[in-house]
Design an enzyme around this catalytic site. Sequence first.
Site, short mmCIF file in Angstrom:
data_model
loop_
_atom_site.label_atom_id
_atom_site.label_comp_id
_atom_site.label_asym_id
_atom_site.label_seq_id
_atom_site.Cartn_x
_atom_site.Cartn_y
_atom_site.Cartn_z
N GLY A 222 0.84 -1.20 0.00
CA GLY A 222 0.00 0.00 0.00
C GLY A 222 0.87 1.24 0.00
N SER A 223 0.35 2.31 0.55
CA SER A 223 1.07 3.58 0.49
C SER A 223 2.19 3.65 1.53
CB SER A 223 0.10 4.73 0.71
OG SER A 223 -0.39 4.68 2.04
N THR A 226 0.78 4.77 5.01
CA THR A 226 0.15 3.70 5.79
C THR A 226 1.20 2.66 6.21
OG1 THR A 226 -1.89 4.06 4.60
CG2 THR A 226 -1.75 2.03 5.82
N GLY A 227 2.18 2.41 5.35
CA GLY A 227 3.26 1.48 5.69
C GLY A 227 3.96 1.90 6.99
N GLU A 244 5.67 -3.34 1.03
CA GLU A 244 5.87 -2.98 -0.38
C GLU A 244 5.07 -1.72 -0.61
OE1 GLU A 244 5.55 -2.11 -3.73
OE2 GLU A 244 4.37 -3.89 -4.28
N CYS A 278 2.60 0.35 -8.70
CA CYS A 278 3.73 0.87 -7.91
C CYS A 278 4.96 0.98 -8.79
CB CYS A 278 3.98 0.00 -6.69
SG CYS A 278 4.16 -1.74 -7.06
O1 TXE Z 1 -3.77 2.94 0.36
P1 TXE Z 1 -3.46 2.90 1.91
P2 TXE Z 1 -4.85 3.73 -0.45
C1 TXE Z 1 -0.38 4.09 -3.03
C2 TXE Z 1 -0.76 5.10 -4.08
C3 TXE Z 1 -2.05 5.64 -3.59
C4 TXE Z 1 -1.89 5.54 -2.11
C5 TXE Z 1 -3.15 5.49 -1.29
O2 TXE Z 1 0.21 6.13 -4.11
O3 TXE Z 1 -2.22 6.99 -3.95
O4 TXE Z 1 -1.19 4.34 -1.93
O5 TXE Z 1 -3.94 4.36 -1.58
C6 TXE Z 1 -5.34 -0.40 5.22
N1 TXE Z 1 -2.93 -0.13 9.71
N2 TXE Z 1 -0.60 2.72 -3.40
O6 TXE Z 1 -5.45 4.84 0.31
O7 TXE Z 1 -3.90 4.11 2.62
C7 TXE Z 1 -6.54 0.07 4.42
O8 TXE Z 1 -7.72 -0.48 4.96
C8 TXE Z 1 -3.16 -1.16 8.90
C9 TXE Z 1 0.57 1.95 -3.65
O9 TXE Z 1 -5.75 2.76 -1.01
O10 TXE Z 1 -2.03 2.55 1.99
C10 TXE Z 1 -6.25 -0.49 3.05
O11 TXE Z 1 -6.73 -1.82 2.96
N3 TXE Z 1 -3.82 -1.08 7.75
C11 TXE Z 1 0.31 0.54 -3.86
C12 TXE Z 1 -4.74 -0.59 2.98
O12 TXE Z 1 -4.28 -0.39 4.30
C13 TXE Z 1 -4.30 0.10 7.40
C14 TXE Z 1 -1.00 0.02 -4.15
C15 TXE Z 1 -4.06 0.39 2.03
O13 TXE Z 1 -4.37 1.71 2.42
C16 TXE Z 1 -4.10 1.24 8.18
C17 TXE Z 1 -2.10 0.90 -3.81
C18 TXE Z 1 -3.37 1.09 9.39
N4 TXE Z 1 -3.13 2.14 10.20
C19 TXE Z 1 -1.87 2.20 -3.45
N5 TXE Z 1 -4.67 2.28 7.57
C20 TXE Z 1 1.45 -0.33 -4.18
N6 TXE Z 1 2.54 -0.29 -3.40
O14 TXE Z 1 1.37 -1.09 -5.14
C21 TXE Z 1 -5.20 1.81 6.42
N7 TXE Z 1 -4.98 0.50 6.32
#
Ligand code: TXE
Length: 472
Positions: A222-223, A226-227, A244, A278
């Site tokens: 994810g982002s 959030t990571g 990742e 990504c």
């Molecule tokens: O992802 P988030 P979002 C990037 C891309 C995009 C940005 C935001 O730049 O603009 O991420 O996307 C869970 N503890 N990528 O908002 O916020 C949440 O429920 C644990 C890169 O969709 O990272 C969701 O299921 N979990 C990417 C997940 O995390 C938590 C692919 C992702 O949320 C949490 C997609 C917490 N505190 C987006 N908060 C890649 N690397 O390929 C939220 N979540």
Amino acid sequence: MADSSQYKMLIGGQLVGASEQFDVVNPATEQVIASVPDASQADLDAAIAAARAAFPAWSAKTMDERRAVLNAMSDVILANIDELKRLLTSEQGKPHHEAEGEVIGAGYWLKGAASLDLPRDVVEDSEERRVETRRVPLGVVGAIAPWNFPLILAMFKIGPGLLAGNTMVLKPSPFTPLSTLRVAELIKDVVPAGVLNVITGSDRLGPWLTAHQGIDKISFTGSTATGKRVMESASAGLKRITLELGGNDPAIVMPDVDVAEIAPKLFWAAFNNNGQICIATKRMYIHKDVYEPLRDAIVEYAKTVKVGDGSEQGTQIGPINNRPQYERVKALIADSKEQGHNILLGGDAIEGPGYFIPVTIIDNPPETSRIVQEEQFGPVLPLLKFDDVEDAIARANASEYGLGGSVWGADTDRALSIAERVASGTVWVNETQYLSPVAAFGGRRQSGIGVEGGREGLMEYTAAQTISVKKG
Ligand code: TXE
């Protein structure tokens, strides 16, 4: 509210609903297409308890027995390509042909992961003792998959996580839970109960999962923002993590390229999956000798590409997956407009319904601009001119991200020598985005921690255990 959803979670081998649901929207129409279980804390506890209960028997199986289960899961996915592809397009937005590619890729990813092996190293075999280091599973993995490639990125975790002997609780993104829930339903009879649990939930579920005492390792895609929160929450229990995260991949295009041949390839390097990858090319550095002709060829090609509903014949690029991301990409384009950048194509929003943004290409904006420095994760690409390759490498590497990158040139040796200097986890020469279940893939700097794929990725689901036997 009674559970009215046709979609169920998989917990302990049973399909179960929840007392609350949330809606899933088709991004091409903004229509609600389904409601899915919104797991409660008790549902999460039950999933983790099921995974813990399944761990002793699963971890005691041989690698070959676990391989057989992964292969059986793969066969089930590959036997249901048509249904899964339609479901994936309806929740994710990507065109049918790409959705089909993802479903097939998901099936083959499991097979590829199943071919991996864990090392057993005899590090000492003397008269006095025999010392061997082997790899043992960690326990229960909490896996969080994103919305851009919901199925294949889930398999990035399921394949090695289960092969190593762990059990798992997988949480798909709330934007794209349907195809994952359907896969869970389809594979439930080929995976021992509790080995793989799939739960869905709204924004509250991710933080519950990462903080839960019953989880031993978290694998998150994810982002970056959030990571960091995942890492913070994992620290309380010293949970292992693989992250990742985002990327801002540079492409460096040398002057000896064949402009006509390469323009479509460079276009798709950036716009495949609507730029929501990504490892999409997000900054394209083009040598000044070919800048103008290549820029014009990319723009001409872009004009031929059809943006629309992914379920319609001929669509090549679908909508943005979700409203927050749609707003983020629009804000970046608005910033470019405010800064007076030369927008060669696109720029203006497409009338709704649907989260559609036209293919947008920006002509040589300043290096410091947001569209160059930030991850756009959508259909907008800055083309950037360079004169000296040393300058291109320095600009490519001057990023907080370090996920991927690519170098393009007819002189492959020269391109390779440049690729080796790009400070990213993966660098491609004359292609992009090729990933393999047997190759390590991961990011440097703020693009993540650890790798997925390959033996190294498999080892991240294990701990080293050294057994020392005294002789005589
Ligand atoms: O992802 P988030 P979002 C990037 C891309 C995009 C940005 C935001 O730049 O603009 O991420 O996307 C869970 N503890 N990528 O908002 O916020 C949440 O429920 C644990 C890169 O969709 O990272 C969701 O299921 N979990 C990417 C997940 O995390 C938590 C692919 C992702 O949320 C949490 C997609 C917490 N505190 C987006 N908060 C890649 N690397 O390929 C939220 N979540």
